[in-house]
Scaffold this active site. Structure first.
Site, PDB file in Angstrom:
ATOM      1  N   MET A  17       0.846  -1.191   0.000  1.00  0.00           N
ATOM      2  CA  MET A  17       0.000   0.000   0.000  1.00  0.00           C
ATOM      3  C   MET A  17       0.881   1.240   0.000  1.00  0.00           C
ATOM      4  O   MET A  17       1.682   1.443   0.923  1.00  0.00           O
ATOM      5  CB  MET A  17      -0.925   0.005   1.228  1.00  0.00           C
ATOM      6  CG  MET A  17      -1.982  -1.076   1.225  1.00  0.00           C
ATOM      7  SD  MET A  17      -3.035  -1.045   2.700  1.00  0.00           S
ATOM      8  CE  MET A  17      -1.947  -1.841   3.906  1.00  0.00           C
ATOM      9  N   ALA A  18       0.746   2.053  -1.053  1.00  0.00           N
ATOM     10  CA  ALA A  18       1.565   3.259  -1.188  1.00  0.00           C
ATOM     11  C   ALA A  18       1.323   4.191  -0.005  1.00  0.00           C
ATOM     12  O   ALA A  18       0.184   4.455   0.374  1.00  0.00           O
ATOM     13  CB  ALA A  18       1.233   3.969  -2.489  1.00  0.00           C
ATOM     14  N   CYS A 100      -3.103  -1.391  -9.415  1.00  0.00           N
ATOM     15  CA  CYS A 100      -3.279  -0.045  -8.865  1.00  0.00           C
ATOM     16  C   CYS A 100      -4.304   0.739  -9.680  1.00  0.00           C
ATOM     17  O   CYS A 100      -4.184   0.835 -10.908  1.00  0.00           O
ATOM     18  CB  CYS A 100      -1.952   0.705  -8.848  1.00  0.00           C
ATOM     19  SG  CYS A 100      -2.118   2.389  -8.199  1.00  0.00           S
ATOM     20  N   HIS A 169      -7.335  -9.173  -6.418  1.00  0.00           N
ATOM     21  CA  HIS A 169      -8.192  -8.288  -5.626  1.00  0.00           C
ATOM     22  C   HIS A 169      -9.579  -8.330  -6.271  1.00  0.00           C
ATOM     23  O   HIS A 169      -9.720  -8.009  -7.450  1.00  0.00           O
ATOM     24  CB  HIS A 169      -7.627  -6.868  -5.639  1.00  0.00           C
ATOM     25  CG  HIS A 169      -8.405  -5.895  -4.792  1.00  0.00           C
ATOM     26  ND1 HIS A 169      -7.880  -4.705  -4.368  1.00  0.00           N
ATOM     27  CD2 HIS A 169      -9.667  -5.940  -4.284  1.00  0.00           C
ATOM     28  CE1 HIS A 169      -8.781  -4.054  -3.635  1.00  0.00           C
ATOM     29  NE2 HIS A 169      -9.878  -4.795  -3.592  1.00  0.00           N
ATOM     30  N   GLY A 201      -9.090  -8.642  -0.525  1.00  0.00           N
ATOM     31  CA  GLY A 201     -10.295  -7.828  -0.548  1.00  0.00           C
ATOM     32  C   GLY A 201     -11.246  -8.142   0.591  1.00  0.00           C
ATOM     33  O   GLY A 201     -11.714  -9.269   0.717  1.00  0.00           O
ATOM     34  N   ASP A 202     -11.490  -7.150   1.451  1.00  0.00           N
ATOM     35  CA  ASP A 202     -12.470  -7.241   2.546  1.00  0.00           C
ATOM     36  C   ASP A 202     -12.088  -8.212   3.661  1.00  0.00           C
ATOM     37  O   ASP A 202     -12.977  -8.740   4.344  1.00  0.00           O
ATOM     38  CB  ASP A 202     -13.860  -7.611   2.005  1.00  0.00           C
ATOM     39  CG  ASP A 202     -14.476  -6.496   1.167  1.00  0.00           C
ATOM     40  OD1 ASP A 202     -13.918  -5.373   1.184  1.00  0.00           O
ATOM     41  OD2 ASP A 202     -15.491  -6.735   0.504  1.00  0.00           O
TER      42      ASP A 202
END
Length: 320
Positions: A17-18, A100, A169, A201-202
């Site tokens: 994560m950037a 991204c 994702h 995801g989630d």
């Protein structure tokens, strides 16, 4: 859990994560049992032009190994050139970002925009695999939008071109991070390829992690936003998967101690000014849901002095 020739302790990973998964945060997650950490995404073009900031993003601490470095780009030749440089790095795995959704990335045909160009995906994966002396993995999304759901096709191309694993994702690029992740697409990819599939995801806690594994059959789980301000999630998930036991949430004192340690690590890593600026967001995530969190967050976002922040946090703790 194994990816290529890399043996991993478990199958619960930290998503790249950037602006979040820098070295200090990765070390904290690793200490809590994260099976594999990923760097923030690194521009291949930046490394090609010898950008120091890009090169620094690829560095891994001894405490976080084995770790993966994630690169992004759309030109096979440059991706291969950078991969050759990364062969000498401490990274155990090279990951290609094809997920991204940020406009500044997709407008250049990079990140999730590559899912609109399957032929280019094949060229990039082949070039990186050909240049790498370590396993290469690929992170993708469900598709560009609901009219072009092609995760299965892209995953098959990645496998055919030599990728050792693929992360899916369950959202399209158009969804960004909104709405619900589609876990069924992860299940479809798992059925379509023989390389390990990592579901993303989630996943916000142990129960969701177990359900993702059971519903999709995926080989590993990647935790993204669920880890923000919550490195303990890895210990909680691993224990639940192994023993069926829910681990107690960290106490307010444990949270404040971790925040202070995290801030000191960031300052040591990036200097006081940058460290404090970046730590503000982390603190907001750590204290979310605690008494007086909103007011405390507003105060911290105006502070630039480490001791002042620590004093406020200690006072905040007394009121929990």
């Amino acid at each position: 859990m194994r990816i290529g020739n890399v043996e991993l302790k478990n199958r619960v990973f930290l998503a790249p994560m950037a602006g979040v998964t820098d070295m200090p945060f990765r070390v904290l997650c690793k200490e809590q049992g994260c099976g594999l950490v990923y760097t923030e995404m690194v521009s291949a073009k930046g490394m090609h032009y010898l950008d120091e900031k890009s090169a620094r993003l690829t560095l891994l601490d001894e405490k976080e190994k084995p770790g993966a470095v994630q690169i992004f780009g759309s030109e096979p030749e440059i991706m291969a050139e950078v991969t050759e440089k990364l062969n000498a790095s401490d990274a155990s795995i090279i990951d290609i970002n094809m997920g991204c959704p940020a406009p500044k990335i997709t407008k250049n045909g990079e990140g999730s925009a590559l899912m609109k160009r399957p032929e280019q995906v094949g060229k990039i994966v082949s070039a990186v695999v050909g240049a790498a002396n370590k396993p290469v993995t690929v992170k993708i999304r469900k598709g560009w939008d609901e009219c072009s759901v092609n995760a299965v096709e892209i995953a098959r191309i990645a496998e055919a071109c030599g990728a050792s694993a693929v992360t899916v994702h369950g959202r399209t690029r158009e969804q960004y991070y909104s709405g619900k992740a589609d876990w069924d697409i992860i299940r479809q990819v798992k059925r379509a390829v023989s390389i390990p599939v990592i579901g993303n995801g989630d996943v916000t806690g142990p129960a969701e992690a177990k359900r993702l594994l059971e519903e999709t059959g995926c080989d590993a789980i990647m935790v993204g936003r669920g880890a923000q301000g919550n490195p303990w999630i890895f210990k909680q998930i691993n224990r639940y998967l192994e023993e069926g036991v829910f681990t107690a949430q960290p106490t307010a004192g444990e949270k404040i101690d971790t925040i202070i340690r995290h801030m000191n690590m960031l300052i040591e890593h990036k200097g006081e000014r940058t460290g404090i600026l970046e730590m503000r967001s982390h603190i907001a995530w750590y204290i979310k849901g605690m008494r007086d969190a909103s007011v405390t967050k507003q105060k911290i976002f105006k502070m630039n002095d480490k001791d002042e922040i620590i004093s406020l946090l200690q006072d905040f703790l007394l009121h929990q």
